[in-house]
Design a protein around this motif. Sequence first.
Motif, PDB file in Angstrom:
ATOM      1  N   ARG A   1       0.825  -1.204   0.000  1.00 53.26           N
ATOM      2  CA  ARG A   1       0.000   0.000   0.000  1.00 53.26           C
ATOM      3  C   ARG A   1       0.868   1.267   0.000  1.00 53.26           C
ATOM      4  O   ARG A   1       0.604   2.212  -0.744  1.00 53.26           O
ATOM      5  N   PHE A   2       1.930   1.273   0.818  1.00 52.54           N
ATOM      6  CA  PHE A   2       2.814   2.436   0.856  1.00 52.54           C
ATOM      7  C   PHE A   2       3.535   2.630  -0.478  1.00 52.54           C
ATOM      8  O   PHE A   2       3.730   3.758  -0.937  1.00 52.54           O
ATOM      9  N   ILE A   3       3.940   1.524  -1.102  1.00 49.78           N
ATOM     10  CA  ILE A   3       4.609   1.615  -2.405  1.00 49.78           C
ATOM     11  C   ILE A   3       3.655   2.177  -3.452  1.00 49.78           C
ATOM     12  O   ILE A   3       4.012   3.082  -4.219  1.00 49.78           O
ATOM     13  N   ASP A   4       2.425   1.649  -3.497  1.00 49.70           N
ATOM     14  CA  ASP A   4       1.443   2.126  -4.473  1.00 49.70           C
ATOM     15  C   ASP A   4       1.130   3.605  -4.265  1.00 49.70           C
ATOM     16  O   ASP A   4       1.036   4.377  -5.237  1.00 49.70           O
ATOM     17  N   ASP A   5       0.959   4.023  -3.007  1.00 52.44           N
ATOM     18  CA  ASP A   5       0.654   5.430  -2.714  1.00 52.44           C
ATOM     19  C   ASP A   5       1.787   6.337  -3.187  1.00 52.44           C
ATOM     20  O   ASP A   5       1.546   7.406  -3.770  1.00 52.44           O
TER      21      ASP A   5
END
Length: 287
Positions: free
Chosen positions: A54-58
């Motif tokens: 999720r952090f990578i996608d954001d």
Amino acid sequence: MSAQHPIIAVTGSSGSGTSTVGKSFDWIFRREKLKAAKVEGDAFHRYDRAEMRRFIDDAERAGRRGPSHFGLEANHMDRLEALFAGYGQHGTGARRRYLHDEADAQKAGLPPGSFTPWEPLPEDTDLLFYEGLHGGVVVDGIDIARHVDLLVGVVPIINLEWIQKLHRDTNVRGYSTEAVQDTILRRMDDYVKVIVPQFSRTHINFQRVPVVDTSNPFIAREVPSADETMVVIRFRDPRGVDFPYLLNMLHGSFMSRINTLVVPGGKLDIALQLIMTPHILRLTGRD
């Protein structure tokens, strides 16, 4: 550092071969009847797999590079340093495990990519043995390396490292080649700034060098075999190293510098046993 509660750390990047080297240490511990508190570096990741994704996608949606497990942001560096400091003083601490694959997750009864609960280290251990990414990190007020009594680097040349990572992550962990390539690219800045500097602090480095073509690691059909590699072993302080003995015991080996021994790849395990056993016995007061 502690004479009473010594710490050994094997450090290297993902796919470098630290797990293979760790098995040689396990043999030494069993043979010498040493009780080791084993700690996996992945246990100190800050996020589980879903959170990390999720952090990578954001970050990527915002036009930024996402976090990587090589970097400071995605790891509890302070907690790892505290573990080393506490174990060196008192022989105590806590650990957990990161569950990489389905098999490990099923045994633990938890989802893949999650962590087991924190639990105390076993009591009355002879030493702490760490294997992971950050055993020699010194950065931003964190100095993990100063607590380590024997710091060992495992450093294949980078194309070989990528081949090993690709084959492990696609064949064992179920990732696509494209996903592994994306991870390698995202980690590169942290690789240069966090991982590589550790190898100037190690007491001993083991660098595996192939003698076959690895120029395009992303199309390699197989990992070069042990017999298709040489291992460059660099000692930070060559004083006290019995090089004539090692050259005699390790057939086909030679010295390339006054502090550097080169051995055939198939001799890596016996080289580890011969080199590490005296160090371990000295650290644990059994020499």
